[in-house]
Design a protein around this motif. Structure first.
Motif, short mmCIF file in Angstrom:
data_model
loop_
_atom_site.label_atom_id
_atom_site.label_comp_id
_atom_site.label_asym_id
_atom_site.label_seq_id
_atom_site.Cartn_x
_atom_site.Cartn_y
_atom_site.Cartn_z
N UNK A 151 0.84 -1.21 0.00
CA UNK A 151 0.00 0.00 0.00
C UNK A 151 0.87 1.26 0.00
N UNK A 152 1.96 1.22 0.76
CA UNK A 152 2.88 2.35 0.76
C UNK A 152 3.53 2.56 -0.59
N UNK A 153 3.91 1.47 -1.24
CA UNK A 153 4.51 1.58 -2.57
C UNK A 153 3.56 2.23 -3.57
N UNK A 154 2.27 1.93 -3.45
CA UNK A 154 1.29 2.35 -4.45
C UNK A 154 0.54 3.62 -4.08
N UNK A 155 0.78 4.16 -2.89
CA UNK A 155 -0.12 5.20 -2.39
C UNK A 155 -0.18 6.44 -3.29
N UNK A 156 0.90 6.75 -3.99
CA UNK A 156 0.92 7.93 -4.85
C UNK A 156 0.79 7.59 -6.34
N UNK A 157 0.16 6.48 -6.65
CA UNK A 157 0.04 6.10 -8.06
C UNK A 157 -0.83 7.09 -8.85
N UNK A 158 -1.56 7.94 -8.16
CA UNK A 158 -2.35 8.96 -8.83
C UNK A 158 -1.57 10.22 -9.16
N UNK A 159 -0.26 10.24 -8.89
CA UNK A 159 0.58 11.41 -9.14
C UNK A 159 1.49 11.16 -10.33
N UNK A 160 1.42 12.00 -11.34
CA UNK A 160 2.33 11.94 -12.48
C UNK A 160 3.11 13.23 -12.67
N UNK A 186 -5.63 3.87 -0.56
CA UNK A 186 -5.09 4.97 -1.36
C UNK A 186 -6.08 6.13 -1.40
N UNK A 187 -7.37 5.81 -1.51
CA UNK A 187 -8.39 6.87 -1.58
C UNK A 187 -8.35 7.78 -0.37
N UNK A 188 -8.02 7.24 0.81
CA UNK A 188 -8.11 8.03 2.04
C UNK A 188 -6.76 8.28 2.71
N UNK A 189 -5.68 8.18 1.95
CA UNK A 189 -4.38 8.35 2.61
C UNK A 189 -4.00 9.81 2.84
N UNK A 190 -4.93 10.73 2.53
CA UNK A 190 -4.77 12.13 2.95
C UNK A 190 -6.02 12.63 3.67
N UNK A 191 -6.82 11.71 4.19
CA UNK A 191 -8.02 12.10 4.92
C UNK A 191 -7.71 12.20 6.41
N UNK A 192 -8.01 13.34 7.00
CA UNK A 192 -7.80 13.52 8.44
C UNK A 192 -8.56 12.45 9.23
N UNK A 204 -6.43 1.33 8.44
CA UNK A 204 -5.31 1.02 7.57
C UNK A 204 -4.95 2.22 6.70
N UNK A 205 -5.98 2.90 6.15
CA UNK A 205 -5.73 4.09 5.34
C UNK A 205 -5.03 5.16 6.15
N UNK A 206 -5.42 5.30 7.41
CA UNK A 206 -4.81 6.33 8.25
C UNK A 206 -3.37 6.00 8.60
N UNK A 207 -3.03 4.72 8.69
CA UNK A 207 -1.64 4.34 8.92
C UNK A 207 -0.78 4.72 7.71
N UNK A 208 -1.31 4.53 6.51
CA UNK A 208 -0.58 4.96 5.31
C UNK A 208 -0.39 6.47 5.33
N UNK A 209 -1.42 7.20 5.76
CA UNK A 209 -1.32 8.66 5.86
C UNK A 209 -0.22 9.05 6.85
N UNK A 210 -0.20 8.39 8.00
CA UNK A 210 0.81 8.69 9.00
C UNK A 210 2.21 8.43 8.44
N UNK A 211 2.40 7.27 7.82
CA UNK A 211 3.71 6.95 7.24
C UNK A 211 4.11 7.98 6.18
#
Length: 415
Positions: free
Chosen positions: A57-66, A107-113, A132-139
């Protein structure tokens, strides 16, 4: 040939490597986020499967960024107003490839407070997914806040203030239970020292060794290639759908030459992936409205080698990697980056080369308008005269110029 049996983990690592190219001066962000999320999950009592899930999930979290500009904003600021757009895009991409779909909500919520996520329908229906999404956000934010310290190796000096800043965000940005795990782990120097790029690379190889052997089906591999093509084409409005057009046209040429279905599919995949190295090209160079100077042209010429470096790690797909990476080679040996001669270039690579050239000419670019079929044919004839093109491929184009053009620009699907 048959389509290669590509492992799911190799594919995930390939997507991660491609996305990290966008970082330019920091090509380790995704892999550090994966490491941090996985290690914090283990410290919270997670098992081996949980560790792998959070690493991926960490590897893919920014797949929406080009875009390099977007990447710099995301990694330089604690909160960024436009962050949700790439979360939505990334989740939509993952949903298109079945093996990756389970990570879409993360990935959808990895920037959601957390204060918003805890009150959401997702938390009410799937609390574990929300956490789980919030842990990706924290990392992700640990790495973003630490970013300035990597160049001068001042991470340990900055660690106390970074630690206090993150702990203060418990209950607002981050779930208290994750902050508690972080507070304990980050009290040790080892937590911060493992963010060094050499340690991150070692961790990647350690995780690679845990591959469970899951293999993508042929359909999933094709879907995964289209996912990557969407990431590539989102890099610039001027190259939007270029990869898709090259893939269509390359498959059309291959079919007209009588190649088998599997070989046509492999060529299509190479067409989809040929420009993956362009993710490392700065936005202002790719979108330049005028000719490039020698410095910028040199940067641009690096993209096909970067394509090779990304794709060669996809075990089983080495041939496809070469076809894709050789799309700027020419029969006279004056192409780049390997300066291959005609006898060294397989038919598949020559097809990709011509498909890439034709589609680019047929598409609007910031420095010129799209060219007509007649103008493209004339230009290609000049290239043939200089031994820069294959006669058989030019003959295909000359036989059906209008059909070829419609395929290139997406106005017709070949029968």
């Amino acid at each position: 040939m048959t389509l290669p049996a590509v492992s799911l983990q190799d594919y995930i690592f390939t997507v991660a490597h491609a996305v990290d190219l966008v970082g330019l001066d920091d090509p380790w962000h995704g892999r550090r986020v994966g490491l941090l999320a996985a290690e914090l999950a283990v410290l919270a009592g997670g098992d081996a499967a949980s560790r792998k899930r959070f690493y991926h999930a960490g590897l893919l979290h920014d797949c929406g960024v080009s875009s390099t500009a977007v990447h710099q904003s995301l990694t330089a600021e604690l909160e960024w107003r436009g962050a949700d757009a790439h979360c939505q895009r990334g989740a939509a991409l993952l949903l298109r490839c079945a093996p990756l779909a389970p990570m879409a909500e993360l990935v959808r919520h990895h920037h959601t407070r957390w204060e918003l996520l805890a009150a959401s329908e997702l938390y009410r229906s799937q609390p574990e997914t929300a956490l789980a999404a919030n842990l990706v956000y924290l990392a992700d934010r640990i790495d973003a806040l630490s970013r300035a310290s990597y160049a001068d190796r001042s991470t340990l000096a900055m660690a106390p203030s970074l630690r206090e800043q993150i702990i203060a965000l418990s209950g607002s940005l981050f779930a208290p239970q994750w902050v508690e795990v972080f507070a304990d782990a980050s009290s040790r120097e080892a937590f911060w020292l493992m963010l060094d790029s050499e340690c991150v690379l070692d961790y990647q190889e350690e995780m690679r060794a845990l591959d469970d052997g899951t293999v993508l089906s042929a359909e999933e591999f094709v879907a995964g290639a289209y996912l990557l093509a969407d990431i590539i084409d989102a890099k610039s409005p001027f190259t939007a759908e270029h990869s898709l057009g090259v893939a269509r046209l390359a498959r059309f040429f291959a079919s007209r030459l009588g190649l088998g279905d599997d070989r046509c599919a492999a060529i299509e995949i190479a067409g989809l992936l040929h420009d993956i190295g362009k993710l490392q090209i700065p936005d202002d160079i790719l979108d330049s409205p005028c000719g490039l100077n020698e410095h910028d042209a040199g940067i641009m010429r690096s993209h096909s080698f970067a394509t090779y470096m990304v794709l060669k790690r996809l075990k089983g797909a080495e041939e496809i990697a070469r076809w894709a990476a050789w799309h700027h080679e020419t029969p006279d040996g004056r192409g780049y980056p390997f300066h291959l001669h005609a006898g060294e270039m397989p038919l598949e690579a020559r097809i990709i080369h011509v498909a890439d050239l034709y589609q680019a000419l047929a598409q609007h670019r910031p420095y010129r308008k799209a060219m007509s079929p007649e103008a493209i044919l004339k230009l290609l004839q000049l290239r043939l005269d200089r031994h820069l093109l294959e006669p058989d491929l030019l003959a295909l184009i000359a036989a059906e110029p209008d059909v070829v053009h419609r395929v290139a620009v997406g106005e017709a699907v070949p029968a």
